[in-house]
Structure formats: structure tokens, C-alpha cells
Design a protein around this motif. Sequence first.
Motif, short mmCIF file in Angstrom:
data_model
loop_
_atom_site.label_atom_id
_atom_site.label_comp_id
_atom_site.label_asym_id
_atom_site.label_seq_id
_atom_site.Cartn_x
_atom_site.Cartn_y
_atom_site.Cartn_z
N UNK A 166 50.66 -102.00 25.90
CA UNK A 166 50.18 -100.89 26.72
C UNK A 166 49.20 -99.97 26.00
N UNK A 167 48.91 -100.26 24.73
CA UNK A 167 48.01 -99.38 23.97
C UNK A 167 46.56 -99.63 24.36
N UNK B 225 46.64 -99.97 12.01
CA UNK B 225 46.25 -98.57 11.99
C UNK B 225 44.74 -98.46 11.79
N UNK B 226 44.07 -97.78 12.69
CA UNK B 226 42.63 -97.57 12.57
C UNK B 226 42.45 -96.18 11.97
N UNK B 227 42.10 -96.07 10.70
CA UNK B 227 42.14 -94.77 10.01
C UNK B 227 41.31 -93.69 10.70
N UNK B 228 40.09 -94.04 11.10
CA UNK B 228 39.23 -93.03 11.69
C UNK B 228 39.78 -92.56 13.03
N UNK B 229 40.42 -93.46 13.77
CA UNK B 229 41.01 -93.11 15.05
C UNK B 229 42.35 -92.39 14.88
N UNK B 230 42.96 -92.58 13.73
CA UNK B 230 44.24 -91.97 13.38
C UNK B 230 45.38 -92.44 14.29
N UNK B 231 45.28 -93.63 14.79
CA UNK B 231 46.41 -94.26 15.49
C UNK B 231 46.21 -95.77 15.47
N UNK B 232 47.25 -96.46 15.89
CA UNK B 232 47.22 -97.91 15.87
C UNK B 232 46.65 -98.49 17.16
N UNK C 194 47.15 -96.99 -0.17
CA UNK C 194 47.70 -96.31 1.00
C UNK C 194 47.91 -97.32 2.11
N UNK C 195 49.07 -97.21 2.76
CA UNK C 195 49.36 -98.10 3.88
C UNK C 195 50.27 -97.39 4.87
N UNK C 196 50.04 -97.63 6.13
CA UNK C 196 50.92 -97.08 7.16
C UNK C 196 52.14 -97.97 7.36
N UNK C 197 51.91 -99.27 7.44
CA UNK C 197 53.01 -100.19 7.77
C UNK C 197 53.57 -100.93 6.56
N UNK C 198 52.97 -100.76 5.40
CA UNK C 198 53.44 -101.50 4.24
C UNK C 198 52.95 -102.93 4.22
N UNK C 199 52.18 -103.30 5.20
CA UNK C 199 51.70 -104.69 5.30
C UNK C 199 50.22 -104.75 4.94
#
Lengths: 214, 633
Positions: free
Chosen positions: B309-310, B262-269, B61-66
Amino acid sequence: MAGFVHPRPAVPLGIRRAASVLSFVSAFATSNVVAAQDKSPTRSAPFSRLTIRAGALWQTTDDRFGRLYSPSTGYSVEVSMPFDVGEFALAAERATFTGLAPSPHPDFHGTVGMLKWRVALPNVGPLTVALGAHAGAMRFSFQDTVIAPGLRKEMELLFGVNAVGSVRLPANFSAFAMGEYTHVHLHVPVHMMPLSVGVGYGLTTPGWLSDFLR
Amino acid sequence: MIRRALSGHVARWAAILSLSVGATTRAALAQTVVVRRADIERAGWNRVTEILDGAVGWARASVDGFTYAASPDRLPAVGESGPSTPQWIVVVDGQRVPASLFGAQLLELLPVSVAQIDSVVFTRGPVIQAGTPVARGMMSIYSRRPHPGMSGELTYQHGDESGDPGPYRYTDLSSPNVEKIGPFAHAGVGWGGRSWDADAGVHLASLNVTDTLISTRFPASTFARVRQDVFSVTPTFRAGVEAFGGRHEVLAGYGEQRGLLFIPTERHEQSLRTTSGYVGASGSFVAASTMFAYEGSSSLLDAGELASPLAFTVGHTRRHLGGTMSASRAAGTSTLTVGVIGDRWTLAADALSGSVTSSGGGPFARVVVPVGVATIDGNAALISDGGRGTSLDASIQASFRVDSTTSIAIHGSRVQSHRNMDGAWIDAFMLGYQLPAGAPTFSAVGVSVARRFVPFVAATFELRAEHVTDWAGLSVARAAPFASPPDSLTHHATLFGVHARVETLGQSEWQGSLEYDRTTASGLDGAVFGVEIESTPVDDFRAQLSSAPIRDFRLSGILALTSGTQWAAFATTANAGTTPPLRRVDASMEKWMWQRRLRLELLYRNLLNEPERTHPFGAQWNLRWHVSASLSF
């Protein structure tokens, strides 16, 4: 763009021009038949000969795209050489696409790079015909100064089929006409049918190059 | 199907039944998938991460493919499971290289590039590997040795994904721009002498993260101000010397990865500049009829902020110091090995005034005893996991050679997660979660049979079952992380699987393989675990076929089929929290030139242009092409 219909000739102007040039070349070649059939690609050793082709390029597009842009006359170049089966070619084509009235979008240069593979049909007199497929990419260079520079160029995958007919001329020259059907894998696909006509030159592959390719 | 009860202090039972008919006469202790150099070339993999594609049965599993996470055993994916759940490990030339950050494996920061790899062996299930208890699986990378004299290699790959808007960008048929892929590149130079060799290299990779499934999760003005790609660069060094009756190796690398992670537990990058440093040594020598082996390493993983800005909340540095030493001695036809293993972790975080440390380790032993036509291989490790007590991990395998083409193996193993020893506690600590008191325990027994049918074709068939206890789920809101009692969120499950493989052997004109894996879960303790486990696919299939009809020219095709998944924790009003079934066809064409110094490859992935996505929040990949060149001298 709804409701706008671009006036199109029954036979595209580019095609008529190409046909005229091709008929002239064919007539010239017929009077200069050279018994060179044994140099057809499929009968040569792999990488033994190079054929360099350059010509003018005319193309038609699918109707949806044709209502937005009109391709101008462009040019094409190709280098081919025999392979163990058929021949491979590296080709490039470039043309400018002009936005059409009434609300023309920014023009763009369309540059196509392709890897082609073809097999030759049996020769008919001085005429050699080869059919094959190609794959490559098309680069869109938009003449748009409003958008960010990084967005002014896009590259997209393409596939297609092609055919080339050539007749031999004196002194290792040849004349050719090449037709293609290409599917450009944009989100909204574009279909192009380029026709190029020009002159080719054949030569023995330099030793260093054939060694390199092996 | 054979189930065998195991007794232990947790009084859980587990079973793996393996029935293998395979290419080799050595049956695996746990399920293994081998990826060879030719497989890497045919598939056009130019990043270490991409090799995970070849691990059939591993839920990738990957969010960004990287950056990828993977579940080797079909337990819930990272993000569906709790933070600090045990992860699989990475071993490079026998050295353990920590690469896990919040469940994701930063494989691009490993001290080895894909161009240096000879083969990769994926092993899943509880095993004891060189004294190290491995709870879920491992990726063992074996590198190539430099040629005698000076050698070098340059590789470069670039690609692009179809589906751009093109000239339709100015019309109501416009669509978002899609990804460029790459460049992925490596440069290396090496020297091979009579008794020593060394090489140094650097590999880099870049991949856009502008897919709309990623960008639309951010406010437009925010996403415009974050880095639009993930980029990594990793210089590496390796040296080896033959001395004292053995080989000794030094491995070192320093990698940096910049971009969204992507931080899986946080569910955002978060926007991170992650650096990794590693130096390790391993080897063996013989003295007084005894073989001594050692392995030691020091490494760090630093998560720093990349200006954006994140919100940035995960800044920290985790350092690892670990090693093993062992002595092996033959006694008749038997071999006895005893050793000791130890690991120490140090966390320095922005939120801490000092640092937090943990350590674990203990003695281990291995005995290999031939008994008639069988060979018994037993392992045990007595691990003291910091202040969490001491537990015994053990595995045993009995291998039988039936004839020249067939072998049978029976194995059993039980391994407990040691969070102080493997540093798994750091993720939960950084994310503000309290860990449950229990520790996941993985137990297995099995039988496998290996057989070669004809000289050039072999097949493998395997059945297995595995039981896990005290697995921590992630079914509570972020605001109530593992509220008391934390054990209320733990689960038990039994996993049953089948794995089959057919492959060609040797150097024939045609090469190919078919591989299929299916894992189902039962015995789940409640509906929650049953929902979480749907985040990993049930079925995974991969077939490849290649032919070299002409000298120095190869055509290959790959078919990959994977069932879809459901991620309950990621379901929102805007996202169904699912991934579609994968149906992917790849094709590649390779041509060697210049007396095979130069290899060119044209590769098409996802020729069917079917939806390809491995994470509900992740990018979707269309038909794409890659061109690569590899020059070696």
C-alpha cells in the motif's frame, strides 16, 4: 494478575520427587561400585567416549513467572563427550507450562536446546561431579489458536550454569542428577532451575564419529 | 601536522598528513583498512554488507540492518547530505561494480559472496585507482581462487535477537516481538585447472524489518500489508584463464532484493523489488615488451515496485557501460602507463517517455620512477564529464624505504566529482532535485610512515587532513529542492583525523588488533554544515583478540566503541534524531571438524545488551546470537 498469589509448597513437589529418586539411585550405586574412575571425562582423550543421558525433568521458576505458569514434569536428553579441556555436551529439555488460575493464559511447550561445557571435580568414590556453563535457546510453542500461526512460536536466547553428579552402575550404565540455573533473555527475563534425574550410558565413540569431530 | 597549499582552478587548499608506523613497508596512498579472511571468520560475518563493520573510521548507517550507507571521510551521512553527492565505489577483483542506489550500497547484490572473499581493502580519500578518479573512497574485494580440481562450499547462518515477550505477551508486561536474523546462506562449486578456473554460486539473505522503530512509523494497517523482511538472492559466476602472459577474468551476477528500502532523501521507505545484473571482463597480456590491461563491464540496476500500500515513486532502470584500457612499458627502472577510461549511463524511468544518458571519460597516465631510496608514483586523469567541461585529477606519492622495517610515504591528490561519468546525477533526477552547478572537489596531501617493531607485532599511527569544496547539503524542505540559486546550499569543510592500529602478525596462537579513528571538522562555512556533519561519529574504535588454545578450536572477542550522532534532518516530535554511542562486545567460538572440512561457529553479538543503532529511524539491536556452519570440500 496483581494481588494473586499462587499457593506453593515449601519445597516444590518436583524437587522432592527428584530427591527421592536420587537417593534411591545413590543407594543402588553404592552397592555396585565399579572401579571406573579412569573413565571420567577429564581423563579421556578428546572425543573418545560418548555418554548419553536421559531423565525426568522437574523445574522451578522465579516467583514472577511462577505466578503465571506451572511447569509440568518433562524430560531431558544429553550427549556429552570429553574435549581437550573438560567436556562438551549437547542437551535438550522439554516440558509443558500450564497457565495458572484465576485467568490462565494459553499453555505452551518449552523446548530448550543447549551447548554445555563442564569440568570435572576430583572423584569422590564412585561419585563424579562436574560443573560448568551452558548457552542455548528456548522455544516457546504456544497452544493458542487465536493468534496468527506465525506468532505461536518464539525462540529466545539463554545462558546459565549447571552441575551434574553421576555414579557408575554396571555395564557402562550410570545414574545422574543434574541441576541448572538458566537465565532466559526475554524482554522480561525468566529464571529457571531445572533438576533432572535419570540414567546414562557410556560407550566408545565410533571411529567415524571421532574422525568427523576432529 | 603539515598543511600544504594546493593550487588549482578552484584555488582550494587541502592537506592530509599521515604518519604511519605499520605492518608493511608499503605505505598507503590514502588510509586503508584491510580485512582478511580470518577477520571475517572470527567476526562471523556471513553477508558482504557486514564486512563494513571492519572499516574503522567509516561512518556506517542503516535503517534495517540489511542495506547500509557509509561515509568514508566523515562528511554528512546520506540523507543529511544532498542527493547525488558522490559515493564510494565497489571494486571486485579489479572490476568496478555499480551498487549505489539513492546513497545506499546494495552489497548483497554484488557478484561475489562472503564465502568467496579472501580479503577486503577499504581505502578512503581522493585517489586515482587504475585510471579511475575516486572522490571519497572504495571497497576493494579480492576473491579466493578455487582449489585445484573440484571444490565446493556450503554455508548457513541463522540467528535471533533477545528481548522477545515470551509468555509475558499475555500480560501487561508484554513487549513487541523482535527479530530473527537470517538465514544467510551460500552455495558454490568450483573447478581449478592448470591454467584456468571457474566457479558458480548463489548467496541469499533474509532479515526481519519488524523492529518497532521501523513499524511504528507506518500506520498499523499499512505495515501489516508490507513484506516483513528484506530478502536477497544472487547467483554468481566467475571464470579465469592464464593466457598471453597474463590473467583474464569474467565476472557475472544477477541479484534480486525484495522488501522495504529506506530512501534517505525522502526519509521513508518504499517497497521495492530491486534487481541487479552485472557482467564484466578484465585482464592483462604482454605484447612487444608492453603490458596491456583492460577492464570492461555492463550492468543494470532496476528499482521496481513490490506490491504494497506504500507510494511508489522511484521506479527506474539505470544501466552502466564502462571500461578502461591501458598500456604499460618499462623505461630503464621506470614504468610508464597510459590509458583511457570511459563510462556511459542510461536512465529509463516511469516518468520518462524515453531515456536519458550521460557519459564521461578521458585519458590517464601513470608513472613510477625510482629515485635513490625513493619511489615516485604519479597519476593523472583528464576527465571530460559530459557537457560539464574537462578537469584534471591527479595524485602523487613518494615512498621511501628507511630500512627493512620502516618506510615513509608522502602523497597528495585532488579529485573532482564527475557526476555524468559516475552516474550520481540519477538519484537527484529520480527524486526531483535540481543539482547545484558546482561539483564537490576533494583535495589532500599527506605523509605516512610504516614500521614493524618486532616480528609479530606492528603498529600504525596516522594523522590526516582533507578539504572538500562545493559539498551539497540538504537543509531545505522537500517542497523546495535546491531552489535557485542552487549553489547557496553548498559548503566547504576541512577534516582532520587520527588513525592508529596495532596488530599481531603471522600465525601465532594469539591474534589481535586494536584500531582507532578520530575525525574532526573545522573551517565549516556556516552553522548548517556544522549541524549536518554531526550525523557521522567522531570516534570509532575496534579491538579483537582471538586464541586457538586447542587444535581446530578458536575463541574470539571483539570490542567496538563508536560515538553517538545527531541527525538534524531526521529530528521530529517523535524522534530525537540521534543515535546512541555504541558499546558492543561480541564473542565467538569456532570448531573445525572432519579434517577442517566443516566449521561450526557460535557467535554472540552485543553481549552487554547496550543500545545499538546506526540511524535515528533505524532498528535497535539487542543481544543476539548466531549459529553458522560452513562445509567445504
